[in-house]
Write a protein that holds these residues in place. Sequence first.
Motif, short mmCIF file in Angstrom:
data_model
loop_
_atom_site.label_atom_id
_atom_site.label_comp_id
_atom_site.label_asym_id
_atom_site.label_seq_id
_atom_site.Cartn_x
_atom_site.Cartn_y
_atom_site.Cartn_z
N UNK A 1 0.85 -1.21 0.00
CA UNK A 1 0.00 0.00 0.00
C UNK A 1 0.88 1.25 0.00
N UNK A 2 1.91 1.25 0.86
CA UNK A 2 2.80 2.41 0.93
C UNK A 2 3.45 2.67 -0.44
N UNK A 3 3.88 1.59 -1.08
CA UNK A 3 4.51 1.73 -2.41
C UNK A 3 3.54 2.38 -3.40
N UNK A 4 2.30 1.85 -3.41
CA UNK A 4 1.31 2.42 -4.35
C UNK A 4 1.09 3.90 -4.08
N UNK A 5 0.94 4.24 -2.80
CA UNK A 5 0.60 5.63 -2.45
C UNK A 5 1.77 6.57 -2.76
N UNK A 6 2.97 6.11 -2.47
CA UNK A 6 4.14 6.97 -2.75
C UNK A 6 4.29 7.16 -4.27
N UNK A 7 4.18 6.03 -5.00
CA UNK A 7 4.34 6.15 -6.46
C UNK A 7 3.25 7.03 -7.05
N UNK A 8 2.03 6.93 -6.50
CA UNK A 8 0.94 7.81 -6.97
C UNK A 8 1.29 9.27 -6.73
N UNK A 9 1.77 9.54 -5.52
CA UNK A 9 2.11 10.93 -5.20
C UNK A 9 3.19 11.45 -6.15
N UNK A 10 4.20 10.62 -6.38
CA UNK A 10 5.28 11.07 -7.26
C UNK A 10 4.78 11.24 -8.70
N UNK A 11 3.84 10.37 -9.08
CA UNK A 11 3.42 10.34 -10.48
C UNK A 11 2.34 11.39 -10.77
N UNK A 12 1.35 11.49 -9.84
CA UNK A 12 0.19 12.32 -10.16
C UNK A 12 0.20 13.69 -9.50
N UNK A 13 0.84 13.79 -8.32
CA UNK A 13 0.72 15.05 -7.58
C UNK A 13 1.58 16.15 -8.17
N UNK A 14 2.69 15.76 -8.76
CA UNK A 14 3.62 16.77 -9.27
C UNK A 14 3.86 16.57 -10.75
N UNK A 15 2.87 16.93 -11.59
CA UNK A 15 3.04 16.69 -13.03
C UNK A 15 4.21 17.49 -13.62
N UNK A 16 4.56 18.57 -12.98
CA UNK A 16 5.64 19.39 -13.57
C UNK A 16 6.97 19.21 -12.84
N UNK A 17 7.11 18.16 -12.16
CA UNK A 17 8.40 17.97 -11.46
C UNK A 17 8.17 17.16 -10.21
N UNK A 18 8.92 17.45 -9.19
CA UNK A 18 8.79 16.65 -7.99
C UNK A 18 8.66 17.53 -6.76
N UNK A 19 8.10 16.99 -5.72
CA UNK A 19 7.96 17.75 -4.49
C UNK A 19 8.01 16.83 -3.29
N UNK A 20 7.52 17.37 -2.20
CA UNK A 20 7.57 16.63 -0.92
C UNK A 20 6.54 15.51 -0.85
N UNK A 21 6.95 14.37 -0.32
CA UNK A 21 6.00 13.31 0.06
C UNK A 21 6.31 12.95 1.50
N UNK A 22 5.29 12.95 2.34
CA UNK A 22 5.51 12.62 3.76
C UNK A 22 4.78 11.32 4.10
#
Length: 366
Positions: free
Chosen positions: A264-285
């Motif tokens: 579950x953690x893997x899915x949620x982190x990869x989602x955050x990296x993939x969908x939350x920051x379409x123009x680059x990368x940001x913080x995931x907590x």
Amino acid sequence: MPNKNPRILIIDDDEGFCQLVSNRLERSGFSVVSANSAAAGLEENAASEFDVVLLDHVLPEQDGLSLLAALQSRSNAPPIVYLTGMQDSRVAVAALKAGAADYVVKDLHGDFLLLLENAITNAMFTTALKRERERAEAAVRTARDEFKALAEERALLLREVNHRVSNSLQLIASLLHFQGDVSGNADVKAALKEANGRVLAVARVHRSLYTSFDVRWVTLSDYLASLIRDLEDVSGGESSNSVISFSGAPIQISPDAAVSIGIVTTELILNALKHAYPNGRGQVRVLIRLRESEIDLLVEDDGVGTQDDPPEKKKRRGLGQRIIAGMAEKLEGALRYEKLSPGTRAVLTFPLGDHIRVLESEKALT
Ligand SMILES: Nc1ncnc2c1ncn2[C@@H]1O[C@H](COP(=O)(O)OP(=O)(O)O)[C@@H](O)[C@H]1O
Ligand SMILES: [Mg+2]
């Protein structure tokens, strides 16, 4: 009487006394050998097995007490009944302290012979009991040693198995990674990267099992911290603005639960990296929060947020959401999304149970 004809050695320089005692004891079914000097007594005692030795305190060449020590120096020495002519309790106490089984005062007019026979029978009985106890204790010790050796071997084998499983899974993860690298299709690349992350989540559980002392438990914070490092590598650790932070309550969980939480953690982190920051990368907590009877796993980002319906409510759910739902069900938990401004917080809540134990303090981890 434990033996049929118990063998008695009497060490006394008074031949008449020896004869008297022999006659009486032989009538009662004992077989008696007399030795009239300390040297002869030692020799007899060394040459054959006796059930009881009767030892006189006053001997010409050697004091009975020093002979007592010599007689006991052989292995499986028979019990010694000390004979003293004097009404001297100090001698009796000294003999008992030096290891005599009993003492009898030589008083030929009284109940001496009866007392002597009783003392012999008691000494034989006590010694038989003592030897039996020693045998039983030795058997218990052997069984315990064997059990310990078996348990150690088992732990070693389990560690070995976990090591191999972890290595094999890591190999599969690498293959997926390389396959993603060589693919020209962005969707295929993304799918393989996610598959890689899922395999790593399982591999990490086995890795933490072979490095732990107890294969029944995984320390969740250690496991997630190393899983997050793996995921940072997978999703291009070179990008300096991708930061995944983690903090977790000190709990231990079963390996099965660890796999579910890890995926579950893997899915949620990869989602955050993939969908939350379409123009680059940001913080995931990532945060593990312990509540009275539940545990929350939180994955937060400061990204664009879920656009319309939250991901778990979408009609056509992605593979990620289906995997998360399956793992949440295994944990008897549920996932919900909360809107942040900006960003998204995914919260997986599952109940505390037998497969989870809360450590009193971080110290208890060691
Ligand atoms: N942290 C997030 N920020 C923004 N959108 C998200 C986030 N997590 C999930 N989503 C949305 O939810 C959808 C479903 O996610 P998922 O089931 O993992 O499928 P996939 O990742 O394959 O698209 C995503 O396509 C995305 O639109
Ligand atoms: Mg996804």
